[in-house]
Design an enzyme around this catalytic site. Structure first.
Site, mmCIF file in Angstrom:
data_model
loop_
_atom_site.group_PDB
_atom_site.id
_atom_site.type_symbol
_atom_site.label_atom_id
_atom_site.label_comp_id
_atom_site.label_asym_id
_atom_site.label_seq_id
_atom_site.Cartn_x
_atom_site.Cartn_y
_atom_site.Cartn_z
ATOM 1 N N HIS A 99 4.097 -6.954 -0.759
ATOM 2 C CA HIS A 99 2.828 -7.598 -0.407
ATOM 3 C C HIS A 99 3.010 -9.077 -0.759
ATOM 4 O O HIS A 99 3.684 -9.391 -1.746
ATOM 5 C CB HIS A 99 1.648 -7.121 -1.250
ATOM 6 C CG HIS A 99 1.340 -5.662 -1.173
ATOM 7 N ND1 HIS A 99 2.023 -4.725 -1.888
ATOM 8 C CD2 HIS A 99 0.368 -5.003 -0.492
ATOM 9 C CE1 HIS A 99 1.499 -3.530 -1.640
ATOM 10 N NE2 HIS A 99 0.496 -3.670 -0.799
ATOM 11 N N ASP A 102 2.565 -9.728 -4.362
ATOM 12 C CA ASP A 102 3.581 -9.239 -5.314
ATOM 13 C C ASP A 102 4.596 -10.313 -5.649
ATOM 14 O O ASP A 102 5.117 -10.364 -6.757
ATOM 15 C CB ASP A 102 4.410 -8.082 -4.728
ATOM 16 C CG ASP A 102 3.580 -6.956 -4.192
ATOM 17 O OD1 ASP A 102 2.473 -6.748 -4.714
ATOM 18 O OD2 ASP A 102 4.051 -6.288 -3.246
ATOM 19 N N GLU A 230 -0.890 2.516 7.799
ATOM 20 C CA GLU A 230 -0.635 3.526 6.763
ATOM 21 C C GLU A 230 -1.925 4.281 6.453
ATOM 22 O O GLU A 230 -2.837 3.734 5.832
ATOM 23 C CB GLU A 230 -0.103 2.819 5.501
ATOM 24 C CG GLU A 230 0.287 3.773 4.411
ATOM 25 C CD GLU A 230 0.933 3.048 3.228
ATOM 26 O OE1 GLU A 230 1.691 2.083 3.437
ATOM 27 O OE2 GLU A 230 0.658 3.449 2.082
ATOM 28 N N GLU A 266 2.699 8.187 4.025
ATOM 29 C CA GLU A 266 2.989 8.280 2.587
ATOM 30 C C GLU A 266 2.695 9.701 2.103
ATOM 31 O O GLU A 266 1.611 10.249 2.344
ATOM 32 C CB GLU A 266 2.138 7.260 1.822
ATOM 33 C CG GLU A 266 2.357 7.346 0.322
ATOM 34 C CD GLU A 266 1.886 6.111 -0.420
ATOM 35 O OE1 GLU A 266 1.974 5.002 0.141
ATOM 36 O OE2 GLU A 266 1.445 6.266 -1.572
ATOM 37 N N ASP A 305 -4.059 9.186 -6.466
ATOM 38 C CA ASP A 305 -2.773 8.756 -5.940
ATOM 39 C C ASP A 305 -1.855 8.395 -7.115
ATOM 40 O O ASP A 305 -1.894 7.275 -7.610
ATOM 41 C CB ASP A 305 -3.068 7.514 -5.074
ATOM 42 C CG ASP A 305 -1.938 7.101 -4.187
ATOM 43 O OD1 ASP A 305 -0.999 7.886 -4.032
ATOM 44 O OD2 ASP A 305 -2.020 5.985 -3.635
HETATM 45 C C1 XUL Z 1 -1.684 2.226 -1.584
HETATM 46 C C2 XUL Z 1 -0.432 2.025 -0.846
HETATM 47 C C3 XUL Z 1 -0.053 0.619 -0.562
HETATM 48 C C4 XUL Z 1 0.573 0.400 0.770
HETATM 49 C C5 XUL Z 1 0.835 -1.045 1.108
HETATM 50 O O1 XUL Z 1 -1.974 3.540 -1.878
HETATM 51 O O2 XUL Z 1 0.247 2.964 -0.537
HETATM 52 O O3 XUL Z 1 0.780 0.196 -1.571
HETATM 53 O O4 XUL Z 1 1.780 1.079 0.883
HETATM 54 O O5 XUL Z 1 -0.290 -1.834 0.990
HETATM 55 CO CO CO Z 2 2.056 3.119 0.464
#
Ligand code: XUL
Ligand code: CO
Length: 437
Positions: A99, A102, A230, A266, A305
């Protein structure tokens, strides 16, 4: 002098090795189904979990004190670049994801934030050149700052929409400058807490408007990477608009964006949506929308998460199964959106986390390839559906029969015998492949 002098490059030593700082299953150059493991797996380090996250949670602050995190914010950001590239080199990880927030500290103004980014991006570029490590994807953090309290593109405040667009524009510029192969949209605040204060129609329309503008900008600057969305069902908001893969696919089709985006799946987001990781990958695959993967796992006892390193061989096998059937991930890869636990405070814990993740995916790849080579499930599914190879099938699938015709068929023929689904037998075979591979 480096930041991890006590650790040498992690090498493949085989499954019997007692050296914890070695790969037991990930053998980068080993050929599986005609391609090396490293080409199949395209591992990536998540900059945020590995070099920005310091162990804080809702109940406590940082638990990890990295020895390179010394100096003012910009000095720390610079040192983190060198530490990150040394880490990836030693881990044999060929990609990273980031990001904007980051890699460089936010400034007082957007201009200052962008200036900070430019300084760090130049250092990253040099390190990429030195090491050959590449950028899998970049993104913007449009969820952490207080201005995003009511959403980013879905905010009720149009100046926040503008600020979000400005952040994405810059993040896309730097992703392109770094040769990023994809650009990711994760809508951390694009959702709601209660419908009592939310105009969902306007918010969804605005989310689509922002994505359309991003597509236009991508074309304008000639960014060749894939745009990825995502999905995540909840957290931080109670209900996130990009709930799961089929919700996102439906949304993209509604707004005519289905050819411009693919999905970044994810594992922990899949399970939060009460789906398996395999389910989400499968839904993307059959819709030709599988773009990339955030490789992690959750804790089935917890409803949030947890972003743990993947250690469940069953899940990685079935994930790699879908990925192989998809013909790979194209421009995507396997990004470890995973963090070592708050109590894992030693710097070498970062290595152990990535080693077990890479090994678990490598073994999963091996099992999945064998399952496909032996056509174990492919043949079973084909046989189970064999009744769809008769005259009736042709009429139904070609649209040559209507309700009246089907009623006539049912009256004349009744129903032929059903076959067993044999789930337990298949699960036993899957276990056998996992043990014996
Ligand atoms: C949050 C997540 C993020 C994305 C990118 O749950 O997965 O880190 O991957 O913004
Ligand atoms: Co992610």
């Amino acid at each position: 002098m480096g930041y991890f002098d006590q650790i040498s490059k992690i090498e493949y030593e085989g499954s019997k090795s007692t050296n914890p700082l070695s790969f037991k299953f990930y053998n980068p150059d080993e050929i599986i189904l005609g391609k090396s493991m490293k080409e199949h797996l395209k591992f990536s380090m998540a900059y945020w979990h590995t070099f920005t996250y310091l162990g804080s949670d809702q109940f406590g602050g940082a638990s990890k004190a990295h020895h390179w995190d010394k100096g003012d914010e910009m000095e720390v950001a610079k040192k983190r670049v060198y530490a990150a590239f040394e880490f990836m080199e030693k881990m044999q990880i060929p990609y990273f994801c980031f990001h904007d927030a980051d890699i460089a500290p936010r400034g007082e103004t957007l201009e200052k934030s962008n200036e900070n980014l430019d300084i760090i991006v130049n250092i990253i570029k040099e390190e990429m050149k030195r090491t050959g490590i590449k950028c899998l994807w970049g993104t913007t953090n449009a969820f952490g700052d207080a201005k995003f309290v009511h959403g980013a593109s879905t905010s009720c405040n149009s100046s926040v929409f503008a600020y979000t667009a400005a952040q994405i524009k810059k993040a896309m510029d730097i992703t392109m400058e770094l040769g990023g192969e994809n650009y990711v949209f994760w809508g951390g605040r694009e959702g709601y807490e209660t419908l009592l204060n939310t105009d969902t129609k306007r918010e969804l329309d605005n989310l689509a408007l922002l994505l359309k503008m991003a597509v236009d900008y991508k074309k304008k600057i000639g960014f060749k990477g894939t745009l990825l969305i995502e999905p995540k069902p909840k957290e931080p908001t109670k209900h996130q608009y990009d709930f799961d893969s089929t919700t996102v696919i439906g949304f993209l089709r509604k707004y005519g964006l289905e050819n411009e985006f693919k999905l970044n799946i994810e594992a922990n987001h899949a399970t939060l949506a009460q789906h398996t990781f395999q389910h989400e990958l499968n839904m993307c695959r059959i819709n030709n929308m599988l773009g990339s993967v955030d490789a992690n796992m959750g804790d089935c006892m917890l409803g949030w998460d947890t972003d743990q390193f993947p250690t469940n061989i069953y899940d990685t096998t079935l994930a790699m199964y879908e990925i192989l059937l998809n013909g790979g991930l194209g421009t995507g890869g396997l990004n470890f959106d995973a963090k070592v636990r708050r109590g894992s405070i030693a710097e070498d814990d970062l290595f152990y986390g990535h080693i077990v993740g890479m090994d678990t995916f490598a073994w999963g790849l091996r099992v999945a390839a064998k399952l496909i080579e032996d056509r174990v499930f492919i043949d079973f599914i084909e046989k189970k559906n064999s009744s769809w190879k008769n005259e009736l099938d042709k009429k139904i699938t070609k649209g040559e029969i209507d309700f009246e015709g089907l009623e006539k068929y049912a009256l004349e023929n009744g129903v032929s015998e059903n076959v067993s689904g044999r789930q337990e037998m298949l699960e036993g075979i899957l276990n056998q492949y996992i043990y014996n591979c």
